[in-house]
Design an enzyme around this catalytic site. Structure first.
Site, mmCIF file in Angstrom:
data_model
loop_
_atom_site.group_PDB
_atom_site.id
_atom_site.type_symbol
_atom_site.label_atom_id
_atom_site.label_comp_id
_atom_site.label_asym_id
_atom_site.label_seq_id
_atom_site.Cartn_x
_atom_site.Cartn_y
_atom_site.Cartn_z
ATOM 1 N N CYS A 1 34.862 52.374 38.765
ATOM 2 C CA CYS A 1 35.480 51.091 39.261
ATOM 3 C C CYS A 1 36.268 50.304 37.981
ATOM 4 O O CYS A 1 35.741 50.121 36.804
ATOM 5 C CB CYS A 1 34.364 50.033 39.410
ATOM 6 S SG CYS A 1 34.795 48.334 39.599
ATOM 7 N N TYR B 1 45.071 48.012 45.317
ATOM 8 C CA TYR B 1 44.317 47.959 46.550
ATOM 9 C C TYR B 1 45.201 47.373 47.913
ATOM 10 O O TYR B 1 44.800 47.635 48.988
ATOM 11 C CB TYR B 1 43.068 46.850 46.152
ATOM 12 C CG TYR B 1 42.281 47.621 45.434
ATOM 13 C CD1 TYR B 1 41.019 48.518 45.560
ATOM 14 C CD2 TYR B 1 42.245 47.571 43.834
ATOM 15 C CE1 TYR B 1 40.098 49.040 45.056
ATOM 16 C CE2 TYR B 1 41.373 48.205 42.921
ATOM 17 C CZ TYR B 1 40.369 49.119 43.512
ATOM 18 O OH TYR B 1 39.655 49.574 42.714
HETATM 19 N N1 LIG Z 1 36.174 40.410 41.396
HETATM 20 C C1 LIG Z 1 35.514 41.151 41.009
HETATM 21 C C2 LIG Z 1 35.614 42.522 41.674
HETATM 22 C C3 LIG Z 1 34.841 43.562 41.508
HETATM 23 C C4 LIG Z 1 34.818 44.730 42.838
HETATM 24 O O1 LIG Z 1 35.812 44.653 43.710
HETATM 25 N N2 LIG Z 1 34.234 45.919 42.578
HETATM 26 C C5 LIG Z 1 34.385 47.078 43.442
HETATM 27 C C6 LIG Z 1 34.417 48.314 43.073
HETATM 28 S S1 LIG Z 1 35.869 48.834 42.325
HETATM 29 C C7 LIG Z 1 33.014 47.017 44.487
HETATM 30 O O2 LIG Z 1 31.926 47.005 43.690
HETATM 31 N N3 LIG Z 1 33.119 47.088 45.692
HETATM 32 C C8 LIG Z 1 32.118 47.004 46.481
HETATM 33 C C9 LIG Z 1 32.464 46.504 47.810
HETATM 34 O O3 LIG Z 1 33.656 46.220 48.290
HETATM 35 O O4 LIG Z 1 31.509 46.612 48.566
HETATM 36 C C10 LIG Z 1 35.535 41.754 39.454
HETATM 37 O O5 LIG Z 1 36.593 41.665 38.972
HETATM 38 O O6 LIG Z 1 34.635 41.642 38.830
#
Ligand SMILES: N[C@@H](CCC(=O)N[C@@H](CS)C(=O)NCC(=O)O)C(=O)O
Length: 343
Positions: A47, A208
């Site tokens: 990530c 994304y």
């Molecule tokens: N705003 C958050 C975004 C984090 C994020 O989107 N992480 C993704 C991984 S790349 C995630 O864990 N997604 C899980 C999901 O969408 O359920 C940050 O910057 O900390």
């Protein structure tokens, strides 16, 4: 892909990321004061948001302050026993054990970088969110910082986590040099904020928007914005070594996480295929220079990156085939030393 970011699209088919909801600081006088052996940073090495935090942890010498817990790179069904709950997300798997992807495809073995246990003996990242009563709209995302004393998530927003690590834990840094390193120096704050603002929308989140768009119009717009931004970045890097001049800042950490994934993953997976990063005259050397910084390299794992993206979202890649290459030589000389602007 219920209740994951993949499902977060507007009626016009554009990807719209949800806000993080745990936004606490590590203030000395607050409920989560800086302490050793108290906080756990939960990441996936795939990530880009989580790897920002991991990079800053290494840059600031905080390895002995935060315990780092690493998920398996591939998402799995988080409530497989409940036919009505189709959520898929991050799972903790002991090294040597294996899982299939959310569609039951493949056999993905947890390598030595995956953690053998997680806070609260959680099996999924989702468990930690549910344990501390996260609001319904919150996605079960990494990174997050877990407070083992208060048994809650302190912060799950990477842009804030890196600021906290930059300033609030200096007393625990592994060396005076690392404690003194300031990735958000006062004199450059306006410039850093400005760059972060558009780099987030057009590049970090921009890839994304290309990959998760569900209409041609939304994709076309996202790709146009992304490549215009990359042209702007190439032009900045033709005149200065880093984004904000000759000082390496958090703006570089944030941008680089997207750039290092670009040629190996996004070009194919998110269809950002107008141009590779290694074809940009100035960005390419910059990417190599940052790769050659041990702290950023320690926070980068191309196996986890490729395996996660290509295997986790069956709606985007039904057979979880992980494509070859292009294997850019990131160890080649970067040529970024010297004075700017170039003579
Ligand atoms: N705003 C958050 C975004 C984090 C994020 O989107 N992480 C993704 C991984 S790349 C995630 O864990 N997604 C899980 C999901 O969408 O359920 C940050 O910057 O900390």
């Amino acid at each position: 892909m219920d209740r994951t970011a993949v499902a977060d699209v507007t009626p016009s088919g554009a990807f719209a990321r949800k806000e993080s909801t745990f936004r606490n600081s590590f203030d000395v006088h607050g409920p989560h004061p800086p302490e050793r052996d108290r906080y756990v940073l939960v990441v996936s090495l795939a990530c880009p948001w989580a790897c920002r935090a991991l990079s800053v942890l290494h840059l600031k010498g905080l390895e002995n302050v935060f315990k780092v817990v690493v998920t398996h790179p591939v998402w799995a069904r988080t409530r497989p026993e409940d036919a009505n709950d189709a959520h898929c997300g991050w799972v903790f798997v002991k090294p040597g054990e294996s899982i299939a992807n959310p569609a039951g495809v493949g056999h993905f073995v947890a390598d030595g970088r995956c953690s053998s246990s997680a806070p609260e003996d959680a099996k999924f990242v989702r468990d930690l969110y549910e344990l501390c009563g996260a609001p319904k709209e919150q996605r079960f995302t990494v990174p997050l910082i877990w407070d083992t004393k208060a048994r809650t998530i302190v912060n799950n927003e990477s842009s804030e986590i890196i600021r906290e690590m930059n300033t609030n834990f200096n007393a625990f840094s592994s060396s005076p040099e690392r404690a003194a390193l300031d990735l958000y120096p006062e004199a450059l704050r306006e410039r850093i904020d400005d760059i972060n603002g558009w780099v987030y929308h057009r590049v970090n989140n921009g890839v994304y928007k290309c990959g998760f768009a569900v209409t041609q119009e939304a994709y076309d717009q996202a790709v146009k914005d992304l490549f215009e931004a990359l042209d702007d970045i190439n032009s900045i890097l033709s005149e200065s070594r880093y984004l904000c001049g000759d000082v390496f800042t958090e703006a570089d950490v944030r941008l680089w996480q997207t750039l290092i994934r670009f040629d190996e993953v996004y070009v194919v997976y998110f269809k950002t295929n107008k141009k590779f990063i290694h074809q940009y005259e100035h960005i390419s050397g910059y990417v190599r220079e940052l790769w050659q910084m041990p702290e950023l390299r320690a926070a980068t794992n191309m196996d986890h990156i490729k395996t996660h993206y290509f295997a986790s979202h069956p709606s985007l890649n039904a057979h979880a085939i992980i494509p070859i290459g292009p294997d850019v030589n990131l160890d080649a000389p970067h040529g970024r030393e010297g004075d700017y602007p170039r003579k």
